[in-house]
Design a protein around this motif. Structure first.
Motif, PDB file in Angstrom:
ATOM      1  N   PHE A 113       3.030   6.522  -3.188  1.00 42.87           N
ATOM      2  CA  PHE A 113       2.552   5.330  -3.889  1.00 42.87           C
ATOM      3  C   PHE A 113       1.126   5.007  -3.463  1.00 42.87           C
ATOM      4  O   PHE A 113       0.776   5.095  -2.287  1.00 42.87           O
ATOM      5  CB  PHE A 113       3.456   4.138  -3.564  1.00 42.87           C
ATOM      6  CG  PHE A 113       3.182   2.916  -4.393  1.00 42.87           C
ATOM      7  CD1 PHE A 113       3.770   2.750  -5.636  1.00 42.87           C
ATOM      8  CD2 PHE A 113       2.309   1.933  -3.929  1.00 42.87           C
ATOM      9  CE1 PHE A 113       3.507   1.624  -6.406  1.00 42.87           C
ATOM     10  CE2 PHE A 113       2.041   0.804  -4.695  1.00 42.87           C
ATOM     11  CZ  PHE A 113       2.638   0.650  -5.934  1.00 42.87           C
ATOM     12  N   SER A 114       0.321   4.643  -4.439  1.00 40.07           N
ATOM     13  CA  SER A 114      -1.033   4.162  -4.157  1.00 40.07           C
ATOM     14  C   SER A 114      -1.331   2.985  -5.070  1.00 40.07           C
ATOM     15  O   SER A 114      -1.382   3.144  -6.290  1.00 40.07           O
ATOM     16  CB  SER A 114      -2.076   5.267  -4.374  1.00 40.07           C
ATOM     17  OG  SER A 114      -3.383   4.717  -4.354  1.00 40.07           O
ATOM     18  N   SER A 115      -1.504   1.807  -4.493  1.00 43.23           N
ATOM     19  CA  SER A 115      -1.858   0.644  -5.298  1.00 43.23           C
ATOM     20  C   SER A 115      -3.264   0.781  -5.852  1.00 43.23           C
ATOM     21  O   SER A 115      -3.594   0.220  -6.896  1.00 43.23           O
ATOM     22  CB  SER A 115      -1.733  -0.636  -4.460  1.00 43.23           C
ATOM     23  OG  SER A 115      -2.517  -0.552  -3.288  1.00 43.23           O
ATOM     24  N   ILE A 127       2.287  -3.725  -8.889  1.00 42.34           N
ATOM     25  CA  ILE A 127       3.486  -3.684  -9.736  1.00 42.34           C
ATOM     26  C   ILE A 127       3.461  -4.800 -10.777  1.00 42.34           C
ATOM     27  O   ILE A 127       3.871  -4.615 -11.922  1.00 42.34           O
ATOM     28  CB  ILE A 127       4.759  -3.754  -8.858  1.00 42.34           C
ATOM     29  CG1 ILE A 127       4.938  -2.419  -8.115  1.00 42.34           C
ATOM     30  CG2 ILE A 127       5.995  -4.064  -9.697  1.00 42.34           C
ATOM     31  CD1 ILE A 127       5.971  -2.460  -7.004  1.00 42.34           C
ATOM     32  N   THR A 128       2.972  -5.972 -10.378  1.00 39.30           N
ATOM     33  CA  THR A 128       2.938  -7.117 -11.296  1.00 39.30           C
ATOM     34  C   THR A 128       1.627  -7.194 -12.081  1.00 39.30           C
ATOM     35  O   THR A 128       1.478  -8.057 -12.947  1.00 39.30           O
ATOM     36  CB  THR A 128       3.120  -8.442 -10.527  1.00 39.30           C
ATOM     37  OG1 THR A 128       2.088  -8.564  -9.542  1.00 39.30           O
ATOM     38  CG2 THR A 128       4.482  -8.491  -9.852  1.00 39.30           C
ATOM     39  N   GLN A 129       0.700  -6.302 -11.754  1.00 41.03           N
ATOM     40  CA  GLN A 129      -0.617  -6.279 -12.413  1.00 41.03           C
ATOM     41  C   GLN A 129      -1.315  -7.634 -12.299  1.00 41.03           C
ATOM     42  O   GLN A 129      -1.953  -8.114 -13.234  1.00 41.03           O
ATOM     43  CB  GLN A 129      -0.487  -5.854 -13.874  1.00 41.03           C
ATOM     44  CG  GLN A 129      -0.038  -4.402 -14.051  1.00 41.03           C
ATOM     45  CD  GLN A 129       0.164  -4.036 -15.510  1.00 41.03           C
ATOM     46  OE1 GLN A 129       1.295  -3.961 -15.987  1.00 41.03           O
ATOM     47  NE2 GLN A 129      -0.920  -3.803 -16.230  1.00 41.03           N
ATOM     48  N   GLN A 130      -1.154  -8.235 -11.124  1.00 45.76           N
ATOM     49  CA  GLN A 130      -1.834  -9.495 -10.815  1.00 45.76           C
ATOM     50  C   GLN A 130      -2.593  -9.311  -9.503  1.00 45.76           C
ATOM     51  O   GLN A 130      -1.995  -8.927  -8.497  1.00 45.76           O
ATOM     52  CB  GLN A 130      -0.822 -10.638 -10.695  1.00 45.76           C
ATOM     53  CG  GLN A 130      -0.050 -10.917 -11.975  1.00 45.76           C
ATOM     54  CD  GLN A 130       0.815 -12.167 -11.840  1.00 45.76           C
ATOM     55  OE1 GLN A 130       0.405 -13.161 -11.262  1.00 45.76           O
ATOM     56  NE2 GLN A 130       2.024 -12.101 -12.389  1.00 45.76           N
ATOM     57  N   THR A 173       3.095   4.456   1.008  1.00 45.77           N
ATOM     58  CA  THR A 173       1.877   3.838   0.505  1.00 45.77           C
ATOM     59  C   THR A 173       0.614   4.547   0.999  1.00 45.77           C
ATOM     60  O   THR A 173       0.664   5.385   1.901  1.00 45.77           O
ATOM     61  CB  THR A 173       1.817   2.368   0.940  1.00 45.77           C
ATOM     62  OG1 THR A 173       1.815   2.305   2.376  1.00 45.77           O
ATOM     63  CG2 THR A 173       3.011   1.590   0.404  1.00 45.77           C
ATOM     64  N   LYS A 174      -0.500   4.178   0.353  1.00 44.58           N
ATOM     65  CA  LYS A 174      -1.829   4.696   0.710  1.00 44.58           C
ATOM     66  C   LYS A 174      -1.887   6.212   0.579  1.00 44.58           C
ATOM     67  O   LYS A 174      -2.582   6.895   1.332  1.00 44.58           O
ATOM     68  CB  LYS A 174      -2.212   4.256   2.131  1.00 44.58           C
ATOM     69  CG  LYS A 174      -2.099   2.742   2.334  1.00 44.58           C
ATOM     70  CD  LYS A 174      -2.522   2.317   3.723  1.00 44.58           C
ATOM     71  CE  LYS A 174      -2.296   0.809   3.930  1.00 44.58           C
ATOM     72  NZ  LYS A 174      -2.716   0.351   5.267  1.00 44.58           N
ATOM     73  N   CYS A 175      -1.110   6.748  -0.398  1.00 45.02           N
ATOM     74  CA  CYS A 175      -1.056   8.206  -0.540  1.00 45.02           C
ATOM     75  C   CYS A 175      -2.385   8.782  -1.012  1.00 45.02           C
ATOM     76  O   CYS A 175      -2.602   9.997  -0.917  1.00 45.02           O
ATOM     77  CB  CYS A 175       0.087   8.625  -1.470  1.00 45.02           C
ATOM     78  SG  CYS A 175      -0.201   8.269  -3.211  1.00 45.02           S
ATOM     79  N   ASP A 176      -3.294   7.932  -1.499  1.00 43.88           N
ATOM     80  CA  ASP A 176      -4.623   8.419  -1.894  1.00 43.88           C
ATOM     81  C   ASP A 176      -5.450   8.854  -0.687  1.00 43.88           C
ATOM     82  O   ASP A 176      -6.487   9.509  -0.836  1.00 43.88           O
ATOM     83  CB  ASP A 176      -5.370   7.320  -2.667  1.00 43.88           C
ATOM     84  CG  ASP A 176      -5.403   6.005  -1.913  1.00 43.88           C
ATOM     85  OD1 ASP A 176      -6.446   5.689  -1.305  1.00 43.88           O
ATOM     86  OD2 ASP A 176      -4.381   5.289  -1.904  1.00 43.88           O
ATOM     87  N   ASN A 197       0.973  -3.580   8.217  1.00 45.94           N
ATOM     88  CA  ASN A 197      -0.201  -2.882   7.683  1.00 45.94           C
ATOM     89  C   ASN A 197       0.182  -1.813   6.662  1.00 45.94           C
ATOM     90  O   ASN A 197      -0.579  -0.875   6.409  1.00 45.94           O
ATOM     91  CB  ASN A 197      -1.006  -2.250   8.826  1.00 45.94           C
ATOM     92  CG  ASN A 197      -0.153  -1.320   9.679  1.00 45.94           C
ATOM     93  OD1 ASN A 197       1.047  -1.195   9.454  1.00 45.94           O
ATOM     94  ND2 ASN A 197      -0.763  -0.674  10.651  1.00 45.94           N
ATOM     95  N   ALA A 198       1.358  -1.953   6.056  1.00 50.66           N
ATOM     96  CA  ALA A 198       1.841  -0.900   5.143  1.00 50.66           C
ATOM     97  C   ALA A 198       1.366  -1.087   3.702  1.00 50.66           C
ATOM     98  O   ALA A 198       1.648  -0.250   2.848  1.00 50.66           O
ATOM     99  CB  ALA A 198       3.373  -0.842   5.173  1.00 50.66           C
ATOM    100  N   GLY A 199       0.659  -2.167   3.414  1.00 49.67           N
ATOM    101  CA  GLY A 199       0.169  -2.382   2.059  1.00 49.67           C
ATOM    102  C   GLY A 199       1.185  -3.043   1.136  1.00 49.67           C
ATOM    103  O   GLY A 199       1.181  -2.815  -0.071  1.00 49.67           O
ATOM    104  N   LYS A 200       2.033  -3.904   1.715  1.00 54.58           N
ATOM    105  CA  LYS A 200       3.109  -4.537   0.941  1.00 54.58           C
ATOM    106  C   LYS A 200       2.558  -5.468  -0.141  1.00 54.58           C
ATOM    107  O   LYS A 200       2.989  -5.422  -1.290  1.00 54.58           O
ATOM    108  CB  LYS A 200       4.032  -5.280   1.904  1.00 54.58           C
ATOM    109  CG  LYS A 200       5.230  -5.947   1.278  1.00 54.58           C
ATOM    110  CD  LYS A 200       6.289  -6.253   2.317  1.00 54.58           C
ATOM    111  CE  LYS A 200       5.786  -7.003   3.521  1.00 54.58           C
ATOM    112  NZ  LYS A 200       5.381  -8.401   3.226  1.00 54.58           N
ATOM    113  N   SER A 201       1.621  -6.330   0.232  1.00 54.51           N
ATOM    114  CA  SER A 201       1.051  -7.271  -0.736  1.00 54.51           C
ATOM    115  C   SER A 201       0.311  -6.535  -1.854  1.00 54.51           C
ATOM    116  O   SER A 201       0.417  -6.892  -3.029  1.00 54.51           O
ATOM    117  CB  SER A 201       0.100  -8.246  -0.033  1.00 54.51           C
ATOM    118  OG  SER A 201       0.796  -9.051   0.882  1.00 54.51           O
ATOM    119  N   SER A 202      -0.421  -5.501  -1.490  1.00 51.20           N
ATOM    120  CA  SER A 202      -1.148  -4.719  -2.493  1.00 51.20           C
ATOM    121  C   SER A 202      -0.184  -4.048  -3.470  1.00 51.20           C
ATOM    122  O   SER A 202      -0.456  -3.973  -4.674  1.00 51.20           O
ATOM    123  CB  SER A 202      -2.016  -3.648  -1.808  1.00 51.20           C
ATOM    124  OG  SER A 202      -3.008  -4.251  -1.012  1.00 51.20           O
ATOM    125  N   ALA A 203       0.951  -3.591  -2.970  1.00 49.59           N
ATOM    126  CA  ALA A 203       1.953  -2.958  -3.836  1.00 49.59           C
ATOM    127  C   ALA A 203       2.541  -3.968  -4.815  1.00 49.59           C
ATOM    128  O   ALA A 203       2.700  -3.689  -6.006  1.00 49.59           O
ATOM    129  CB  ALA A 203       3.062  -2.332  -2.989  1.00 49.59           C
TER     130      ALA A 203
END
Length: 217
Positions: free
Chosen positions: A180-182, A48-51, A147-150, A38-44
């Motif tokens: 980091f915040s995606s 990063i790839t802007q996809q 992650t999820k620093c927002d 649940n750390a937001g790996k896929s979102s990160a």
């Protein structure tokens, strides 16, 4: 840092592998992304790839069961490792994920950097610390993304980053810690710069070391 930067937007999915036997040839440079489910790996990875859908995101943590391989250019790859530490999956499945994760970290010679993703509100769980210890023993550089620093206000965010930076000193000098915040893009430029540097200069040999058994929580 290398002044040249990788174009991460060209990343494309290559394969999903149950273990390293089904992965591309062990040459070139790979950067692996690891983190609790649940750390937001896929979102990160998507940020990063802007996809938007390069790495699949799911409202149900623990869905990533395979090692997902994304190619940037010939010999340069990003690796999405199975999420760990999610309790609501069958024990047999947990063990398979753990085995695939450990095998990759121990035996993949082209691994040149490890991105460890941790929810800024719950960093440095036991399994996160085990990964950092392994990376330290393997002389592998680490980028720890909080992650999820927002979800935190500016003051609390800065305090947490400083706290984690201090805590990881026991694992050696080659660990960078960034908020980091995606969603908001916080830390995105720093992450791309560090990853570019690893991908462009990742030559020497990676030392294999024993990975501790992942304790499921």
């Amino acid at each position: 840092m290398n002044s040249k930067q990788i174009n991460f937007q060209v990343a494309r999915f290559i394969t999903s592998a149950p273990n390293i036997k089904h992965m591309p040839e062990d040459t070139g440079v790979e950067i692996a992304f690891a983190g609790r489910s649940n750390a937001g790996k896929s979102s990160a990875l998507n940020a990063i790839t802007q996809q938007k859908s390069l790495a699949r995101t799911s409202k149900t943590p623990g869905r990533t069961q395979l090692i997902n391989v994304f190619e940037l250019s010939e010999g340069k790859r990003l690796i999405d490792l199975p999420g760990y530490g999610y309790a609501k999956v069958p024990e047999e499945m947990k063990l398979k994920w753990q085995e695939a994760l450990s095998e990759y970290l121990q035996k993949r010679a082209c691994l040149k950097g490890l991105v460890v993703l941790m929810d800024i509100r719950h960093p440095l769980k036991d399994i996160d610390q085990q990964l950092l210890q392994w990376a330290c023993e393997s002389k592998l550089p680490v980028l720890a993304l909080l992650t999820k620093c927002d979800k935190l206000k500016s003051g609390a965010r800065k305090a947490e980053v400083l706290k984690v930076r201090e805590a990881v000193k026991v694992f050696g000098d080659d660990i960078r810690v960034e908020a980091f915040s995606s969603l908001k893009g916080t830390g995105l430029d720093q992450a791309k710069e560090i990853l570019s540097d690893w991908l462009l200069q990742g030559d020497g040999e990676t030392v294999a070391a024993e990975v501790p058994d992942a304790e499921q929580e």
